[in-house]
Design an enzyme around this catalytic site. Sequence first.
Site, PDB file in Angstrom:
ATOM      1  N   LYS A  22      61.530  37.449  56.141  1.00  0.00           N
ATOM      2  CA  LYS A  22      61.239  38.021  54.813  1.00  0.00           C
ATOM      3  C   LYS A  22      59.727  38.128  54.604  1.00  0.00           C
ATOM      4  CE  LYS A  22      61.032  35.510  50.745  1.00  0.00           C
ATOM      5  NZ  LYS A  22      59.862  35.959  49.981  1.00  0.00           N
ATOM      6  N   ASN A  23      59.031  37.013  54.783  1.00  0.00           N
ATOM      7  CA  ASN A  23      57.594  37.023  54.508  1.00  0.00           C
ATOM      8  C   ASN A  23      56.822  37.845  55.537  1.00  0.00           C
ATOM      9  OD1 ASN A  23      58.195  35.423  52.378  1.00  0.00           O
ATOM     10  ND2 ASN A  23      57.271  33.550  53.185  1.00  0.00           N
ATOM     11  N   ARG A  92      56.534  38.808  43.647  1.00  0.00           N
ATOM     12  CA  ARG A  92      55.095  38.628  43.735  1.00  0.00           C
ATOM     13  C   ARG A  92      54.452  39.456  44.862  1.00  0.00           C
ATOM     14  NH1 ARG A  92      50.950  35.190  42.514  1.00  0.00           N
ATOM     15  NH2 ARG A  92      49.605  34.770  44.278  1.00  0.00           N
ATOM     16  N   CYS A 116      59.074  33.643  42.256  1.00  0.00           N
ATOM     17  CA  CYS A 116      59.672  32.341  41.955  1.00  0.00           C
ATOM     18  C   CYS A 116      58.811  31.559  40.973  1.00  0.00           C
ATOM     19  CB  CYS A 116      59.789  31.527  43.238  1.00  0.00           C
ATOM     20  SG  CYS A 116      61.164  32.005  44.260  1.00  0.00           S
ATOM     21  N   ARG A 121      50.378  30.495  40.287  1.00  0.00           N
ATOM     22  CA  ARG A 121      50.218  31.587  41.242  1.00  0.00           C
ATOM     23  C   ARG A 121      49.338  32.734  40.742  1.00  0.00           C
ATOM     24  NH1 ARG A 121      55.807  32.515  44.368  1.00  0.00           N
ATOM     25  NH2 ARG A 121      54.451  32.704  46.140  1.00  0.00           N
ATOM     26  N   PRO A 122      48.054  32.468  40.531  1.00  0.00           N
ATOM     27  CA  PRO A 122      47.164  33.544  40.103  1.00  0.00           C
ATOM     28  C   PRO A 122      46.892  34.541  41.239  1.00  0.00           C
ATOM     29  CG  PRO A 122      45.927  31.520  40.512  1.00  0.00           C
ATOM     30  CD  PRO A 122      47.369  31.185  40.722  1.00  0.00           C
ATOM     31  N   VAL A 123      46.187  35.631  40.929  1.00  0.00           N
ATOM     32  CA  VAL A 123      45.882  36.628  41.965  1.00  0.00           C
ATOM     33  C   VAL A 123      44.373  36.805  42.144  1.00  0.00           C
ATOM     34  CG1 VAL A 123      48.046  37.914  41.809  1.00  0.00           C
ATOM     35  CG2 VAL A 123      46.149  38.536  40.303  1.00  0.00           C
ATOM     36  N   ASP A 124      43.594  35.831  41.655  1.00  0.00           N
ATOM     37  CA  ASP A 124      42.135  35.960  41.722  1.00  0.00           C
ATOM     38  C   ASP A 124      41.621  36.194  43.145  1.00  0.00           C
ATOM     39  OD1 ASP A 124      43.147  33.345  42.045  1.00  0.00           O
ATOM     40  OD2 ASP A 124      41.168  32.467  41.807  1.00  0.00           O
ATOM     41  N   LEU A 125      42.248  35.576  44.134  1.00  0.00           N
ATOM     42  CA  LEU A 125      41.748  35.727  45.512  1.00  0.00           C
ATOM     43  C   LEU A 125      42.033  37.132  46.055  1.00  0.00           C
ATOM     44  CD1 LEU A 125      42.752  32.214  46.933  1.00  0.00           C
ATOM     45  CD2 LEU A 125      40.595  32.938  45.902  1.00  0.00           C
ATOM     46  N   ASP A 309      57.533  26.111  51.789  1.00  0.00           N
ATOM     47  CA  ASP A 309      58.843  26.739  51.586  1.00  0.00           C
ATOM     48  C   ASP A 309      59.992  25.870  52.087  1.00  0.00           C
ATOM     49  OD1 ASP A 309      57.727  28.880  50.366  1.00  0.00           O
ATOM     50  OD2 ASP A 309      57.904  30.254  52.057  1.00  0.00           O
ATOM     51  N   VAL A 331      50.551  22.682  48.047  1.00  0.00           N
ATOM     52  CA  VAL A 331      50.299  24.131  47.925  1.00  0.00           C
ATOM     53  C   VAL A 331      50.606  24.673  46.528  1.00  0.00           C
ATOM     54  CG1 VAL A 331      50.765  26.408  48.910  1.00  0.00           C
ATOM     55  CG2 VAL A 331      50.747  24.402  50.402  1.00  0.00           C
ATOM     56  N   ARG A 401      67.396  36.763  47.167  1.00  0.00           N
ATOM     57  CA  ARG A 401      66.076  37.374  47.376  1.00  0.00           C
ATOM     58  C   ARG A 401      65.596  37.187  48.815  1.00  0.00           C
ATOM     59  NH1 ARG A 401      61.664  35.024  44.216  1.00  0.00           N
ATOM     60  NH2 ARG A 401      60.612  36.286  45.742  1.00  0.00           N
TER      61      ARG A 401
HETATM   62  C1  UD1 Z   1      53.265  33.205  50.588  1.00  0.00           C
HETATM   63  C2  UD1 Z   1      54.732  33.233  50.876  1.00  0.00           C
HETATM   64  C3  UD1 Z   1      55.429  32.063  50.206  1.00  0.00           C
HETATM   65  C4  UD1 Z   1      54.773  30.763  50.619  1.00  0.00           C
HETATM   66  C5  UD1 Z   1      53.258  30.819  50.403  1.00  0.00           C
HETATM   67  C6  UD1 Z   1      52.541  29.603  50.966  1.00  0.00           C
HETATM   68  C7  UD1 Z   1      55.201  35.595  51.096  1.00  0.00           C
HETATM   69  C8  UD1 Z   1      55.898  36.769  50.558  1.00  0.00           C
HETATM   70  N1  UD1 Z   1      55.285  34.469  50.359  1.00  0.00           N
HETATM   71  O1  UD1 Z   1      53.105  33.320  49.171  1.00  0.00           O
HETATM   72  O2  UD1 Z   1      56.788  32.075  50.604  1.00  0.00           O
HETATM   73  O3  UD1 Z   1      55.302  29.705  49.857  1.00  0.00           O
HETATM   74  O4  UD1 Z   1      52.713  31.977  51.053  1.00  0.00           O
HETATM   75  O5  UD1 Z   1      52.795  29.450  52.300  1.00  0.00           O
HETATM   76  O6  UD1 Z   1      54.634  35.631  52.167  1.00  0.00           O
HETATM   77  N2  UD1 Z   1      46.390  31.209  44.977  1.00  0.00           N
HETATM   78  C9  UD1 Z   1      45.360  31.343  44.083  1.00  0.00           C
HETATM   79  N3  UD1 Z   1      44.849  32.590  43.863  1.00  0.00           N
HETATM   80  C10 UD1 Z   1      45.317  33.693  44.523  1.00  0.00           C
HETATM   81  C11 UD1 Z   1      46.368  33.529  45.447  1.00  0.00           C
HETATM   82  C12 UD1 Z   1      46.894  32.276  45.658  1.00  0.00           C
HETATM   83  O7  UD1 Z   1      44.925  30.373  43.472  1.00  0.00           O
HETATM   84  O8  UD1 Z   1      44.818  34.799  44.296  1.00  0.00           O
HETATM   85  C13 UD1 Z   1      46.988  29.857  45.183  1.00  0.00           C
HETATM   86  C14 UD1 Z   1      48.443  29.820  44.709  1.00  0.00           C
HETATM   87  O9  UD1 Z   1      48.528  29.553  43.335  1.00  0.00           O
HETATM   88  C15 UD1 Z   1      49.004  28.693  45.549  1.00  0.00           C
HETATM   89  C16 UD1 Z   1      48.210  28.806  46.852  1.00  0.00           C
HETATM   90  O10 UD1 Z   1      47.073  29.597  46.565  1.00  0.00           O
HETATM   91  O11 UD1 Z   1      48.728  27.448  44.943  1.00  0.00           O
HETATM   92  C17 UD1 Z   1      48.990  29.430  47.996  1.00  0.00           C
HETATM   93  O12 UD1 Z   1      49.385  30.712  47.654  1.00  0.00           O
HETATM   94  P1  UD1 Z   1      49.485  31.886  48.711  1.00  0.00           P
HETATM   95  O13 UD1 Z   1      49.177  31.381  50.084  1.00  0.00           O
HETATM   96  O14 UD1 Z   1      48.722  33.031  48.193  1.00  0.00           O
HETATM   97  O15 UD1 Z   1      51.022  32.214  48.632  1.00  0.00           O
HETATM   98  P2  UD1 Z   1      51.693  33.633  48.542  1.00  0.00           P
HETATM   99  O16 UD1 Z   1      50.977  34.586  49.432  1.00  0.00           O
HETATM  100  O17 UD1 Z   1      51.930  33.998  47.144  1.00  0.00           O
END
Ligand code: UD1
Length: 421
Positions: A22-23, A92, A116, A121-125, A309, A331, A401
Amino acid sequence: MSEIRICGYRPLSGEINVQGSKNGVLPMLAASLLQRGTMRFTNVPIIQDVACMVGILESVGCRCWFGRNVLSVDASGILGTEIPKADVKKMRSSILVMGALLGRMGKAGAWYPGGCSIGSRPVDLHLLAFSGLGACVKEEDGRIEAWGRMEGGRILFPFPSVGATENALLASVMAAGETEICGAAKEPEVIGLCSLLRQMGALIEGDGTDRIRIKGGRELHETEYAVPGDRIAAGTYLTAVTAAGGDAVLWGAPWESMETVIRSLRGCGADIEPIIGVGGTVAGAHIRMEGRPKPARIRTGPYPEFPTDLQSPMLSVLSLAEGESVLTETVFEARFKTAGELVKMGADISVSGNQAMIRGRERLSGTRVRAWDLRGGAALVAAGLAASGETVIEDCIHIERGYEDICRDFQFLGGDICWSA
Ligand code: UD1
């Protein structure tokens, strides 16, 4: 509301094929937007998140055909630059389409993503990556817009976010010049995306390390790609057998990317060996488990550490362990909701901050529980298969999902499990 019913407390034995990742497939589908031909993916899992991604691709002008785990995406006629609000809220990973649209169209708009409920789970990065490549980024009233000509640059991530690394890759392969992603995620899904992009003509080095270098601005072309096996789905099945006992073969389990999980489950007493196929490659995994699991101390973290996960499924295993275990989540901040459901089944778990203390019980008992999120739901399935009596899991829409048909798979392993509504 979809429910799963399980009559547990019997060993799991038999053979199953592990679905495509999936991922892995979601960012690959987003990458389809970077070329003007027709991409063909095989071993695609038939799951809700893939359906949602296909919906997004179609909404921006792609034509998609799906049949028997083969998905073709014709991206010759893209017109749209906006990801529909409903889709972004559902999943997401829809945010990954932003990097690809920005690369292809020079413009992309989306709403803040859903997915989920496992933390903020922000998107700042993700946005940091776009602005690092010279794009303009605007956030207003829950909406995100990015636009402008991108050029290669240096992106420095303070945390190795998987999605942000993938978005940075999708955008930077189209940005003229050289890009360096520092602090990149090393997950196998990032390596998979890079390998697909290289096959499409991109120049990328260093994936699998924390420093990825991209020579961008090349015209990318269509290709055919086989999605690798799902290490999290395979890991879910391994945890279920470790909890319930049994003797099972998982064909297509991606052994090389499961080292930490296999080591942890071996530590709990499971006998797990690779199955060597033609040409010496690993064709799958064979697990045998007898008796109660041993306790463990496990800490989740970015790859190659234990995957977040599989934290909930591991909670199910440790609930039955002969002794005390500690599970630390590093995480996501809100990923212990499933602990409360396992307690309803008789588990003895106390959560404090990002740590769960688990005092293993000899037996769990079936009852009515709720899937709060995708992997938490899968963890309850594993617990239900090990528990005595009947377990009913509500809200299993989350499970759909990410798992093609979790009931079918466990039926193949002899489980008494079915969808009930
Ligand atoms: C992906 C996986 C998810 C897995 C996660 C961690 C997919 C579709 N999903 O999610 O199954 O649990 O990796 O291995 O591949 N963060 C920020 N700012 C950002 C982005 C992330 O602070 O802009 C934080 C998140 O809140 C979290 C951490 O970084 O605490 C890890 O998130 P991230 O690695 O981005 O996970 P996803 O890509 O969403």
